[in-house]
Motif scaffolding. Sequence first.
Motif, mmCIF file in Angstrom:
data_model
loop_
_atom_site.group_PDB
_atom_site.id
_atom_site.type_symbol
_atom_site.label_atom_id
_atom_site.label_comp_id
_atom_site.label_asym_id
_atom_site.label_seq_id
_atom_site.Cartn_x
_atom_site.Cartn_y
_atom_site.Cartn_z
ATOM 1 N N GLU A 19 0.836 -1.201 0.000
ATOM 2 C CA GLU A 19 0.000 0.000 0.000
ATOM 3 C C GLU A 19 0.876 1.259 0.000
ATOM 4 O O GLU A 19 0.615 2.208 -0.734
ATOM 5 N N LYS A 20 1.939 1.267 0.810
ATOM 6 C CA LYS A 20 2.870 2.402 0.823
ATOM 7 C C LYS A 20 3.521 2.575 -0.552
ATOM 8 O O LYS A 20 3.664 3.696 -1.039
ATOM 9 N N CYS A 21 3.913 1.479 -1.163
ATOM 10 C CA CYS A 21 4.506 1.540 -2.502
ATOM 11 C C CYS A 21 3.530 2.166 -3.494
ATOM 12 O O CYS A 21 3.913 3.016 -4.301
ATOM 13 N N SER A 22 2.276 1.760 -3.422
ATOM 14 C CA SER A 22 1.272 2.249 -4.379
ATOM 15 C C SER A 22 1.037 3.744 -4.231
ATOM 16 O O SER A 22 0.689 4.424 -5.199
ATOM 17 N N GLN A 23 1.258 4.280 -3.046
ATOM 18 C CA GLN A 23 1.023 5.706 -2.805
ATOM 19 C C GLN A 23 2.120 6.598 -3.398
ATOM 20 O O GLN A 23 1.966 7.808 -3.456
ATOM 21 N N LEU A 24 3.194 5.991 -3.870
ATOM 22 C CA LEU A 24 4.290 6.753 -4.487
ATOM 23 C C LEU A 24 4.003 7.137 -5.936
ATOM 24 O O LEU A 24 4.709 7.961 -6.507
ATOM 25 N N GLY A 25 3.010 6.507 -6.543
ATOM 26 C CA GLY A 25 2.771 6.769 -7.957
ATOM 27 C C GLY A 25 1.359 6.438 -8.382
ATOM 28 O O GLY A 25 0.495 6.141 -7.568
ATOM 29 N N SER A 26 1.163 6.434 -9.685
ATOM 30 C CA SER A 26 -0.165 6.162 -10.244
ATOM 31 C C SER A 26 -0.352 4.684 -10.590
ATOM 32 O O SER A 26 -1.475 4.230 -10.766
ATOM 33 N N GLU A 27 0.765 3.940 -10.690
ATOM 34 C CA GLU A 27 0.685 2.510 -10.995
ATOM 35 C C GLU A 27 1.691 1.743 -10.146
ATOM 36 O O GLU A 27 2.805 2.219 -9.931
#
Length: 131
Positions: A23-31
């Motif tokens: 979830e943290k990874c996903s918040q860094l970008g759009s994909e």
Amino acid sequence: MGNRVITFGTFDVFHVGHVNILEKCSQLGSELIVGVSSDALNFKKKNRYPVYDEYSRLKIIKSLKFVNEVFIEESLEQKRHYINYYRANILAMGDDWEGRFDDLRDICEVTYFPRTPSISTTEIIEIARKL
């Protein structure tokens, strides 16, 4: 096009720590693109096969609403290839890998996230074996 984030892991015995870091990874970008370690790669890294096979682990990761794409990671040495192939501009990893992928900063941003305290797949497996 927004940031394409890529991360890698085994994701065996899936638990809330995995959800938190993805979830943290996903918040860094759009994909978010996730490389799931193959069974053979996991054996090479940890000298044991995962509890769940690579296709089961792939299916679990693919089912998460914030994951856009999933693939089988065959080799730790191929990170540069995977980043280029998936056109990722951010590599996000757990801080247990801190510094290991800094050489990739020439092609993408590299971020290390702290792991969820007191949760580890290895510990869960050890507890389950004792039951």
